[in-house]
Motif scaffolding. Structure first.
Motif, PDB file in Angstrom:
ATOM      1  N   GLU A  90       2.220 -24.712  -7.614  1.00 19.62           N
ATOM      2  CA  GLU A  90       1.146 -24.129  -8.425  1.00 19.62           C
ATOM      3  C   GLU A  90       0.538 -22.877  -7.796  1.00 19.62           C
ATOM      4  N   VAL A  91       0.781 -22.646  -6.486  1.00 20.29           N
ATOM      5  CA  VAL A  91       0.214 -21.450  -5.863  1.00 20.29           C
ATOM      6  C   VAL A  91       1.037 -20.210  -6.179  1.00 20.29           C
ATOM      7  N   PHE A  92       2.221 -20.394  -6.739  1.00 17.59           N
ATOM      8  CA  PHE A  92       3.057 -19.271  -7.158  1.00 17.59           C
ATOM      9  C   PHE A  92       2.754 -18.944  -8.618  1.00 17.59           C
ATOM     10  N   SER A  93       2.928 -17.685  -8.983  1.00 12.33           N
ATOM     11  CA  SER A  93       2.672 -17.261 -10.354  1.00 12.33           C
ATOM     12  C   SER A  93       3.757 -16.296 -10.810  1.00 12.33           C
ATOM     13  N   ASP A  94       3.876 -16.127 -12.122  1.00  9.94           N
ATOM     14  CA  ASP A  94       4.795 -15.129 -12.647  1.00  9.94           C
ATOM     15  C   ASP A  94       4.386 -13.770 -12.082  1.00  9.94           C
ATOM     16  N   TYR A  95       5.382 -13.013 -11.631  1.00 10.75           N
ATOM     17  CA  TYR A  95       5.060 -11.696 -11.087  1.00 10.75           C
ATOM     18  C   TYR A  95       4.750 -10.730 -12.218  1.00 10.75           C
ATOM     19  N   GLU A  96       3.620 -10.053 -12.092  1.00  9.20           N
ATOM     20  CA  GLU A  96       3.208  -9.084 -13.100  1.00  9.20           C
ATOM     21  C   GLU A  96       3.392  -7.676 -12.556  1.00  9.20           C
ATOM     22  N   HIS A  97       4.561  -7.122 -12.814  1.00  4.37           N
ATOM     23  CA  HIS A  97       4.835  -5.741 -12.481  1.00  4.37           C
ATOM     24  C   HIS A  97       4.060  -4.856 -13.443  1.00  4.37           C
ATOM     25  N   TYR A  98       3.792  -3.617 -13.032  1.00  4.50           N
ATOM     26  CA  TYR A  98       3.041  -2.755 -13.951  1.00  4.50           C
ATOM     27  C   TYR A  98       3.814  -2.470 -15.235  1.00  4.50           C
ATOM     28  N   THR A 100       6.084  -4.956 -16.625  1.00  2.13           N
ATOM     29  CA  THR A 100       6.426  -6.171 -17.350  1.00  2.13           C
ATOM     30  C   THR A 100       5.959  -7.403 -16.578  1.00  2.13           C
ATOM     31  N   ARG A 101       6.165  -8.573 -17.154  1.00  2.00           N
ATOM     32  CA  ARG A 101       5.903  -9.845 -16.497  1.00  2.00           C
ATOM     33  C   ARG A 101       7.149 -10.693 -16.649  1.00  2.00           C
ATOM     34  N   GLN A 102       7.574 -11.358 -15.557  1.00  3.01           N
ATOM     35  CA  GLN A 102       8.799 -12.142 -15.577  1.00  3.01           C
ATOM     36  C   GLN A 102       8.544 -13.551 -15.091  1.00  3.01           C
ATOM     37  N   GLU A 103       8.947 -14.539 -15.887  1.00  2.00           N
ATOM     38  CA  GLU A 103       8.795 -15.933 -15.485  1.00  2.00           C
ATOM     39  C   GLU A 103       9.802 -16.320 -14.413  1.00  2.00           C
ATOM     40  N   ASP A 104      10.949 -15.635 -14.357  1.00  2.00           N
ATOM     41  CA  ASP A 104      11.959 -15.952 -13.344  1.00  2.00           C
ATOM     42  C   ASP A 104      11.779 -15.133 -12.068  1.00  2.00           C
ATOM     43  N   TRP A 105      10.615 -14.496 -11.955  1.00  2.00           N
ATOM     44  CA  TRP A 105      10.249 -13.731 -10.752  1.00  2.00           C
ATOM     45  C   TRP A 105       8.879 -14.245 -10.339  1.00  2.00           C
ATOM     46  N   GLN A 106       8.818 -15.046  -9.291  1.00  2.00           N
ATOM     47  CA  GLN A 106       7.594 -15.708  -8.867  1.00  2.00           C
ATOM     48  C   GLN A 106       6.989 -15.017  -7.644  1.00  2.00           C
ATOM     49  N   ALA A 107       5.664 -15.086  -7.526  1.00  2.00           N
ATOM     50  CA  ALA A 107       4.976 -14.397  -6.444  1.00  2.00           C
ATOM     51  C   ALA A 107       3.883 -15.268  -5.838  1.00  2.00           C
ATOM     52  N   LEU A 152      12.977 -14.611  -6.551  1.00  2.00           N
ATOM     53  CA  LEU A 152      13.804 -14.470  -7.743  1.00  2.00           C
ATOM     54  C   LEU A 152      14.552 -15.776  -7.964  1.00  2.00           C
ATOM     55  N   LEU A 153      14.361 -16.377  -9.119  1.00  4.21           N
ATOM     56  CA  LEU A 153      15.059 -17.612  -9.435  1.00  4.21           C
ATOM     57  C   LEU A 153      16.526 -17.322  -9.734  1.00  4.21           C
ATOM     58  N   PRO A 154      17.398 -18.339  -9.640  1.00  9.49           N
ATOM     59  CA  PRO A 154      18.816 -18.120  -9.931  1.00  9.49           C
ATOM     60  C   PRO A 154      19.013 -17.478 -11.306  1.00  9.49           C
ATOM     61  N   GLY A 155      19.824 -16.438 -11.335  1.00  9.84           N
ATOM     62  CA  GLY A 155      20.099 -15.726 -12.575  1.00  9.84           C
ATOM     63  C   GLY A 155      19.128 -14.615 -12.896  1.00  9.84           C
ATOM     64  N   ALA A 156      18.063 -14.474 -12.128  1.00 11.29           N
ATOM     65  CA  ALA A 156      17.054 -13.452 -12.411  1.00 11.29           C
ATOM     66  C   ALA A 156      17.591 -12.055 -12.106  1.00 11.29           C
ATOM     67  N   VAL A 157      17.213 -11.121 -12.943  1.00 10.17           N
ATOM     68  CA  VAL A 157      17.572  -9.716 -12.767  1.00 10.17           C
ATOM     69  C   VAL A 157      16.315  -8.872 -12.955  1.00 10.17           C
ATOM     70  N   ILE A 158      16.066  -7.976 -12.022  1.00  8.46           N
ATOM     71  CA  ILE A 158      15.002  -6.994 -12.174  1.00  8.46           C
ATOM     72  C   ILE A 158      15.662  -5.711 -12.657  1.00  8.46           C
ATOM     73  N   ASP A 159      15.316  -5.292 -13.837  1.00  8.50           N
ATOM     74  CA  ASP A 159      15.971  -4.138 -14.450  1.00  8.50           C
ATOM     75  C   ASP A 159      15.662  -2.852 -13.687  1.00  8.50           C
ATOM     76  N   PRO A 160      16.527  -1.841 -13.816  1.00  5.67           N
ATOM     77  CA  PRO A 160      16.291  -0.563 -13.131  1.00  5.67           C
ATOM     78  C   PRO A 160      14.945   0.042 -13.520  1.00  5.67           C
ATOM     79  N   HIS A 161      14.194   0.478 -12.524  1.00  7.93           N
ATOM     80  CA  HIS A 161      12.902   1.104 -12.768  1.00  7.93           C
ATOM     81  C   HIS A 161      12.484   1.887 -11.541  1.00  7.93           C
ATOM     82  N   CYS A 162      11.536   2.801 -11.727  1.00 10.67           N
ATOM     83  CA  CYS A 162      10.890   3.506 -10.630  1.00 10.67           C
ATOM     84  C   CYS A 162       9.465   2.995 -10.513  1.00 10.67           C
ATOM     85  N   ASP A 163       8.978   2.851  -9.292  1.00 14.93           N
ATOM     86  CA  ASP A 163       7.572   2.541  -9.138  1.00 14.93           C
ATOM     87  C   ASP A 163       6.754   3.826  -9.253  1.00 14.93           C
TER      88      ASP A 163
END
Length: 250
Positions: A90-98, A100-107, A152-163
């Motif tokens: 429960e201390v992990f949460s979906d990562y909220e990138h500026y 998007t938000r991804q459920e398969d990317w936990q932070a 990153l959970l199994p199968g997770a992909v972070i799409d190409p982006h620039c910060d």
């Protein structure tokens, strides 16, 4: 430029010299500064910083102590992370990138909103201590950004982006790395080596993937780019803080 920004910049120039924040001011000029094609989607590119996607984590005297401290503590950091993942999900949460938000990317955050996340000290005490002593108290961390465990959970992909910008730089400690994981920056793909750090300029287009069957976790820290100066860092904090205020972000 708002009056608040102009006053902050004037105070910095008065203390450090007329040219002390010239690169920051050039960044704000119409048309901005030149940039590498792989940085095309970044918001801010401050001129004069090495246009290099990948950096040697040990190449900079300012950052090397952070790298050494993290790598020396890897075993304890991994044990505490795995214990939290198994028993305190429960201390992990979906990562909220500026973008998007991804459920398969936990932070799990250690530093956010300009300060340490105190409640994380009990969950990940070794990582919290190292980040506090090596990066926060030494002011090497960029206070505009964050430090977190990135899973990153199994199968997770972070799409190409620039910060957003190039005046901070992203350090990864490879905490728990299964087979099938990789990261691509400006077209060059590398894999994490567990217990070691990677350092890259995330204003360049980048992407990551976990094609394995187990979660992949790195500890990510947003550090000041080592080629920025103290007056520039002060100006950048004033600038971005005011922009965020105007946008209602804090």
């Amino acid at each position: 430029m708002t009056p608040e920004m102009e006053n902050a910049f004037a105070a910095i120039r008065a203390e450090y010299g007329a040219d002390s924040i010239a690169r920051v001011e050039r960044m704000l000029e119409p048309g901005g500064s030149g940039r590498h094609p792989s940085q095309k989607a970044a918001k801010w590119i401050m001129p004069g910083l090495s246009p290099t996607p990948w950096h040697d984590p040990y190449a900079y005297d300012e950052l090397a102590p952070v790298v050494r401290a993290l790598e020396a503590s890897h075993r304890a950091i991994k044990e505490e992370l795995n214990s939290a993942w198994a028993g305190r999900r429960e201390v992990f949460s979906d990562y909220e990138h500026y973008l998007t938000r991804q459920e398969d990317w936990q932070a799990l955050y250690l530093f956010r909103g300009g300060g340490l996340v105190a409640e994380s000290a009990a969950t990940a005490p070794t990582a919290y201590r190292v980040v506090k002593e090596a990066a926060v108290e030494t002011e090497k961390i960029c206070p505009l950004l964050e430090c977190h465990f990135s899973t990153l959970l199994p199968g997770a992909v972070i799409d190409p982006h620039c910060d957003l910008w190039n005046f901070s730089i992203n350090l990864h400690l490879a905490v728990d790395i299964p087979d099938g994981c990789s990261i691509t920056v400006a077209g060059e793909t590398r894999s994490w080596e567990e217990g070691k750090c990677l350092l890259f300029d995330y204003s360049f287009e980048h992407e990551a993937r976990n094609l394995g069957i187990h979660p992949r976790t790195c500890l990510l820290i947003d550090l000041w780019h080592p080629e920025t100066t103290l007056p520039e860092r002060r100006a950048l904090v004033a600038l971005i803080t005011e922009i965020r205020r105007l946008m209602g972000e804090g």
